[in-house]
Enzyme design. Structure first.
Site, short mmCIF file in Angstrom:
data_model
loop_
_atom_site.label_atom_id
_atom_site.label_comp_id
_atom_site.label_asym_id
_atom_site.label_seq_id
_atom_site.Cartn_x
_atom_site.Cartn_y
_atom_site.Cartn_z
N GLU A 207 23.63 58.43 18.60
CA GLU A 207 24.78 59.35 18.72
C GLU A 207 24.38 60.79 19.03
OE1 GLU A 207 27.18 58.78 15.20
OE2 GLU A 207 28.30 57.19 16.20
N GLU B 129 28.56 49.90 17.55
CA GLU B 129 29.22 50.08 16.25
C GLU B 129 30.72 50.08 16.48
OE1 GLU B 129 28.02 53.50 13.90
OE2 GLU B 129 26.00 53.41 14.73
#
Ligand code: GAL
Length: 765
Positions: A369, A441
């Site tokens: 991320e 995710e």
């Protein structure tokens, strides 16, 4: 000769130079070691940050060379031999080894000491900003002493460009001109199926053709070993063996292909922690997680978020046919040039240490991320491709249209809110439609759910997993140009009369709009959901007690309702889990609303007090191979009416394969599951996971029964964890370890109102 070096260590919480010289008394410990017990709630870095010391007396060999290897040293290790620093390492998640030869007289004993700094240092990845997990401390994996000849094989890398060919790359150190290499491929039964010879050199590549080779697949993960011997005439100077599998793993625009066959990757993200013991877990506990993922939850992929994990875990994934997406350590933050240099080193170690595992199908070479940093990520990709030309690279993003320097766009798709499509369309996410898109995710913080949350919330948690998994799977099935949904139809055809097929293939009574939303998005290669189990975290995250309740399992690996979404996709055993207590008192105004049943049965029939009520239908909103069944539009009760006992029968081939009863219960008992009762000390101590649930008289979960549970051991075992715990949401657990002695032991578990349970263990050493 690689010898375990897990025993005989001494530990101090206060590092001193004298400690490194073997002076003074210290605590005897064994590896894997966790410096301090980690509480279940409210754990924080204060529980493990410090500058610890480990030392061990090591006898150097009379001849040849000696290497010491530490598989996990969190996070900065400086190694001293008789007080003189000889090595350092700056990653808590990769192994490191250093040569002891020359740091003492041959045949003499030296003190090897490790100064281990577990504090969060912004110069060392993953540190530098906030992190949503704890990073722990200690020499928390195994240690090894590797005794070798002066000439040695330093690396063996085997890859399989097709299902019959193995390319074996051997690297050596200090070999002599007349040394030769003998390579053998040995099958699962120990039979050599191929042999090749080559003159030894610094780097030698051999190509093996094995015509009858059995492939490594998810259903039958055949493993082979490559044995390489360094020969001086007829004498074996050195010998190394690595496991591998014949398999190809390719990502394309329309998905993932294992051995040329398109496979949808369905799985969960995994941290490497457990209650109390942190991440200091020996082999069998690591294996148990892989088993739970594959056998209980029916996953075929796991992401080792957010760092490389134990070799024992990957070995188990190899053996079970569970694919792995592994990645370098990091969480959102990218540091300065020195920090980045350490990332590159981490990638190097991750790949060199793991590239023979057939289970590994994807390298994560971006910090999880993080923002785009093309200069940095061009280097990480180049390094990964150089060290392993066979595997795809990826990197996990939490935003769309990032610069795609990797082979696969991994995207944390948190777009699902419970009332919209489960996934974003591919063209909205990736700038390059010709490359694969995988969901790395989903869910997680979008809907934290505790085992003791009410039924409606826990059911909603499950449905959100079903929705994202379903929509990503549906897009996968509908992405081929000539798609006739055959894969999905194959899957649902195991469920005759299934609602999904009719929903999908008729326009009469359904506008299919929700399904179309998903179907418009071309293939997802897979969906890896956040996450396997609840985990302790920093105060910036979590539910106030520094726990992220994001798991489909609790921290002890007990199942929440959402686990049933995964388990019910299996085909090897009947699964039927009901998303309601069927007690009107738990719902506003006594209205139970829609009840979902997660099952792989063909039909689900409902009875009340043994009288047939209705047959449930599958809900096509969740286009999974086995969509959940829904119960709606029925009179399920009213405030002031007598409650009854509901029975859900799951039928397969006309027979009741699974049956669940729901009703108000006045009696509880303990349900225990233990990973194994034969503890065996091989390379180190052995630990068993004991899962404990309080269940009602029908065997059902009791989310509101927060009973105290006591644990007591006797005999040749020990308890890792407190003697008194609470069954939170009716669930808890503990760990039982061997103590270095052959013998027997008993664990007694007791809870008021729920009785007692006893588990007997045998220990061999
Ligand atoms: C992601 C992150 C994970 C975890 C998850 C919770 O942003 O990558 O580590 O924090 O959110 O949903």
């Amino acid at each position: 000769m690689k010898l375990s070096l897990c025993d005989g260590w001494e530990f101090t919480q206060t590092w001193t130079e004298d400690f490194a010289l073997g002076k003074g008394k210290a605590q005897q410990v064994r590896l894997p070691h966790n410096p301090r017990e980690i509480p279940l709630h409210g754990a924080s870095p204060a529980d493990y940050e410090g500058v610890w010391g480990y030392r061990r007396a090591v006898r150097l060999p009379e001849t040849g060379r000696a290497f010491l290897q530490l598989d996990g040293a969190a996070h900065q290790a400086a190694v001293f031999v008789d007080g003189v620093q000889v090595a350092e390492h700056f990653c808590g998640y990769t192994a490191f080894r250093f040569e002891l030869t020359g740091h003492g007289k041959p045949g003499h004993t030296v003190w090897v000491a490790v100064r281990l700094d577990s504090r969060e240092d912004g110069d060392v990845p993953p540190f530098g900003y906030v992190i949503d997990y704890l990073t722990y401390a200690g020499l928390y994996r195994e240690g090894w002493l590797d005794l070798r000849a002066d000439s040695l094989i330093s690396d063996v890398f085997v890859h399989t460009p097709d299902l019959k060919t193995a390319v074996i790359q051997v690297e050596t150190d200090s070999v002599q001109q007349d040394h030769t290499l003998l390579c053998e491929i040995v099958d699962g039964g120990g039979k050599a199926v191929w042999q090749g010879r080559e003159d030894a050199g610094q780097r030698v590549v051999l190509t093996a053709q094995v015509d009858g080779a059995l492939p490594w697949t998810m259903d039958a993960p055949h493993l082979y070993r490559c044995r390489v011997s360094l020969l001086d005439g007829g004498d074996v100077v050195d010998c190394q063996e690595v496991p591998f599998g014949f398999r190809t793993a390719v990502f394309q625009g329309d998905g993932f292909y294992l051995n040329g066959k398109r496979v949808f990757l369905r799985g969960l993200d995994r941290h490497q922690c457990w209650p109390y013991i942190g991440c200091a877990a020996p082999r069998r506990l690591q294996e148990e997680d892989a088993r739970i993922l594959k056998d209980e939850l029916g996953c075929n992929v796991v992401r080792t978020s957010h760092y490389p994990q134990s070799q024992s875990f990957l070995d188990a994934c190899d053996a079970l046919g569970l694919a792995v997406f592994t990645e370098l350590p990091g969480w959102q933050h990218i540091g300065g040039e020195g920090w980045k240099a350490r990332c590159l080193q981490n990638i190097r170690e991750m790949i060199l240490q793991n590239r023979n595992h057939p289970c590994v199908i994807l390298w994560g070479v971006r910090i999880n991320e993080s923002v785009d940093d093309d200069a940095f990520y061009l280097r990480t990709n180049a390094l990964a491709h150089q060290l392993d030309p066979t595997r795809a690279t990826s990197g996990v993003r939490n935003f769309e249209m990032s610069h795609l320097l990797e082979d696969v766009y991994a995207f944390n798709d948190f777009s699902h809110t419970g009332r919209n499509p489960g996934v974003l369309p591919k063209e909205q996410v990736t700038p390059d439609m010709s490359k694969a898109l995988i969901i790395s995710e989903c869910n997680g913080h979008m809907f934290p759910t505790k085992p003791w949350d009410n039924w409606a919330r826990r059911q909603e948690h499950a449905l959100r997993h079903a929705k994202v998994q379903g929509d990503s799977f549906y897009s996968h099935c509908h992405s081929e140009k000539d798609c006739d949904a055959s894969e999905l139809r194959d899957a649902v055809s195991k469920v005759p009369g299934d609602a999904f097929c009719s929903h999908c293939h008729s326009e009469e009574d359904c506008d299919g709009s929700e399904l179309r939303d998903a179907a418009e998005s071309p293939a997802h290669a897979g969906c890896i959901a956040w996450c396997m189990f609840d985990y302790p975290t920093h105060g910036d995250f979590g539910s106030g007690d520094r726990v992220c309740y994001h798991g489909v399992l609790d921290a002890f690996r007990n199942p929440k309702l959402a686990a049933a979404v995964y388990a019910s996709q299996r085909t090897d055993a009947p699964v039927l889990v009901v998303g309601s207590s069927m007690d009107i008192g738990d719902y506003p105004a006594g209205e139970i609303g829609r009840v979902y049943v997660f099952s792989n049965a063909e039909r689900v029939l409902l009875y009340k007090d043994d009288t047939f009520v209705t047959e449930l239908h599958r809900d096509a909103t969740y286009p999974l191979p086995h969509p959940p069944f829904v119960l709606e539009g029925q009179d399920l009760g009213e405030w002031g009416r007598r409650a009854g006992v509901w029975r859900f029968d799951g039928l397969i081939a006309g027979r009741v394969a699974a049956s669940v009863k729901k009703g108000p219960s006045a009696r509880y008992h303990l349900l225990t599951e233990v990973s194994h009762t034969h503890l065996h000390e091989a390379d180190s101590y052995d630990t068993a996971l004991v899962r404990v649930r309080v269940v009602d008289e029908f065997g059902g979960e009791c989310p509101y029964v927060q009973l105290p549970v006591t644990f007591a051991v006797s005999g040749d075992i020990s308890l890792s964890g407190p003697a008194l715990a609470v069954a939170e949401g009716g669930m808890t657990g503990t760990f039982v370890s061997s103590v270095g002695k052959k013998g027997k032991g008993v664990l007694k578990i007791a809870a008021p109102q729920a009785g007692e349970a006893e588990i007997s263990f045998t220990v061999t050493v």
